[in-house]
Design an enzyme around this catalytic site. Structure first.
Site, PDB file in Angstrom:
ATOM      1  CB  THR A  30      -0.879  -0.006   1.278  1.00 30.06           C
ATOM      2  OG1 THR A  30      -1.607  -1.223   1.336  1.00 30.06           O
ATOM      3  CG2 THR A  30      -1.843   1.156   1.325  1.00 30.06           C
TER       4      THR A  30
ATOM      5  N   GLY B 260       0.882  -1.205   5.237  1.00 29.70           N
ATOM      6  CA  GLY B 260       1.363  -2.294   6.058  1.00 29.70           C
ATOM      7  C   GLY B 260       0.357  -3.244   6.654  1.00 29.70           C
ATOM      8  N   GLY B 261      -0.733  -3.590   5.964  1.00 30.17           N
ATOM      9  CA  GLY B 261      -1.621  -4.641   6.439  1.00 30.17           C
ATOM     10  C   GLY B 261      -2.066  -4.444   7.874  1.00 30.17           C
TER      11      GLY B 261
END
Length: 528
Positions: A342, A424-425
């Site tokens: 992302t 970062g999830g």
């Protein structure tokens, strides 16, 4: 790197300096923060291609100088051919390949909707061709390959090299490009030129859409021309948290904006201002576990929600979660959602209009599938669906998948306005909490709040374990204390890209704009 950049007229923050400069150029020409963000979004799709692209999704949080923020959900739904029957015999949706590329790419529709809002707010508009000019130039003339792109390509090469179009698009003589080499994307340049001449909406309704649909059909992807034509970005009401320091906003489902606000809502009921590093990490990690439990129990396509998510952010809902945190012991942890590639970017213009924006293709290079003659790598966000028909995230045509993406903003009691976020999830809400806590509650300077060592509970891109990961710059005593509390600690490098690429812009009451970017990225805070 502990000093923020400060400017008087405009500020742009992105994890790649060329995207920051593209936004800054638009601001200098009198464009709005929204127009500048579209330019940055197009540029970063070219210069950070492993992280995001036209084949991904996007989310916007637009904060005007006065009044309520405007949210844009530019995420796509599962294609009309993406049925449970189509995946019969499989235990889960593949992470790579045409079957992983099962949702409509929504990010360009977000650009369309955002520019409509910009015209409504300002009464003027720069030509789309101007906004895409830098991106077209970078795609045609070539970009300098970052170490991040080179590493992502090399580390995922074996699982990606045989995906349709991947080798021809992303490899040089069959290998990952070298850091610092020049990398051209002529097919993507042609696609961007079509968008500049035919209009952004042609991605969904026009000659470009027809080209995309033909490529999808040839590759066996479950998305049709009708799916593209039916897609529109939406304007959901943002989630709101009333914090002791002010009002915080984030995106509603299908994003995990709830998690980011819940963490800060829980820790708002704890004593964070005077907490040392070990206490800060422990309390935020414990709040994260509780916020993740809320997410996993409720967050799905907003049309399938079983609860009013805003009610999960009330004092009555948050106080019991805060009370359940034990300062002397870590609670059990069951695992996270997984990785996410992302980019977060922020822009604030001279009028005070502020934008918090996120754009993603999910995993590194998404599905790995590049549509013929377009240069567009398609996302694999649909891999977040379940093939269990009883699951909250069960696959169905027209259904939106769960998203880790969540751009944040805050209007503070002292008059400051802040836009901030990270890639970062599972790490996105945790990094937001670290940044907000350090800067707002503990008085750490803005840039230092991002540069200081960070942590991550769970998984993000490049990481597969669910441990509590700490950067190696944490003091040994802090690491030891967290282990004593019962955390499964894993120590990473001093500056680890697993911690995400964070950024923030603060507009101070005197009009000065302060920007900070992440030393873990290739970013810049560009102002004038």
């Amino acid at each position: 790197m502990h000093s923020s950049n400060v400017s008087t007229h405009g500020m742009a923050v992105a994890p790649h300096h060329l995207a920051s400069q593209s936004a800054l150029a638009i601001l200098r020409e009198g464009g709005s923060a929204i127009e500048a963000m579209v330019a940055a979004a197009a540029a970063i799709a070219v210069v950070y291609p492993h992280m995001n692209g036209l084949g991904g999704d996007g989310f916007w949080l637009i904060v005007p100088p006065e009044g309520d923020p405007i949210a844009i959900d530019a995420s796509g739904a599962a294609g009309s051919l993406a049925t449970l029957e189509a995946y019969a015999g499989q235990r889960h949706i593949p992470n790579r390949g045409p079957q992983a590329a099962l949702t409509v790419a929504g990010t360009v529709s977000g650009w369309v909707e955002a520019l409509r809002i910009s015209r409504d707010l300002t009464g003027r508009a720069l030509p789309v061709a101007r906004l895409l000019a830098d991106a077209i130039g970078y795609a045609e003339d070539g970009i300098p390959v970052t170490a991040s792109q080179a590493h992502a390509t090399a580390s995922k090469l074996e699982e990606l090299r045989h995906q349709p179009g991947f080798s021809e698009t992303w490899l040089v003589a069959g290998e990952a490009p070298r850091p610092g080499s020049r990398f051209r994307q002529p097919a993507l340049a042609g696609t961007l030129r079509m968008l500049a001449s035919d209009g952004l909406d042609s991605f969904y309704r026009g000659p470009l859409a027809e080209r995309l649909a033909q490529g999808m059909a040839a590759l066996g992807m479950p998305i049709t021309l009708g799916d593209l034509q039916a897609h529109r970005a939406r304007r959901p009401g943002p989630l709101t948290l009333q914090h002791q320091q002010g009002t915080l906003w984030n995106l509603a489902p299908p994003t995990q904006g709830l998690v980011s606000l819940a963490i800060l809502g829980i820790t708002d009921r704890l004593k964070m201002a005077d907490a040392d590093d070990a206490q800060t990490v422990h309390r935020i990690v414990e709040a994260t576990k509780r916020a993740f439990a809320l997410r996993d129990a409720h967050i799905t396509d907003p049309r399938h929600l079983d609860v009013d998510v805003q009610q999960l952010l009330t004092p009555e809902a948050l106080q019991p979660l805060a009370d359940s945190i034990d300062d002397a012991s870590a609670s059990p942890w069951g695992g996270g959602k997984g990785p996410g590639d992302t980019v977060w970017m922020g822009v604030v213009d001279n009028s005070g209009l502020a934008v918090s924006f996120i754009q993603s293709i999910y995993h590194e290079f998404g599905s790995g599938v590049v549509l013929p003659d377009t240069g567009i790598v398609w996302q694999n966000r649909g891999a977040a669906f379940s093939l269990d028909p009883q699951h909250l995230l069960a696959l169905a045509p027209g259904k939106q998948p769960f998203h880790t993406l969540n751009p944040a903003a805050a209007r503070l009691n002292d008059g400051r306005v802040m836009v901030y976020g990270s890639m970062g999830g599972d790490g996105q809400p945790q990094t937001q909490a670290a940044l907000f806590t350090r800067y707002i509650l503990q008085g750490v300077p803005l840039q230092e709040s991002i540069s200081r060592p960070r942590w991550l509970l769970g998984r993000t891109w490049g990481q597969s374990s669910d441990s509590l990961k700490l950067e190696g710059r944490f003091a040994p005593a802090c690491i030891a204390r967290l282990r004593e509390l019962g955390h499964d600690v894993e120590v990473l490098a001093d500056f680890s890209e697993a911690m995400g690429h964070a950024g923030a812009i603060v507009r101070h009451p005197n009009g000065l704009l302060e920007g900070a970017t992440d030393p873990r990225s290739n970013g810049a805070a560009a102002g004038y």
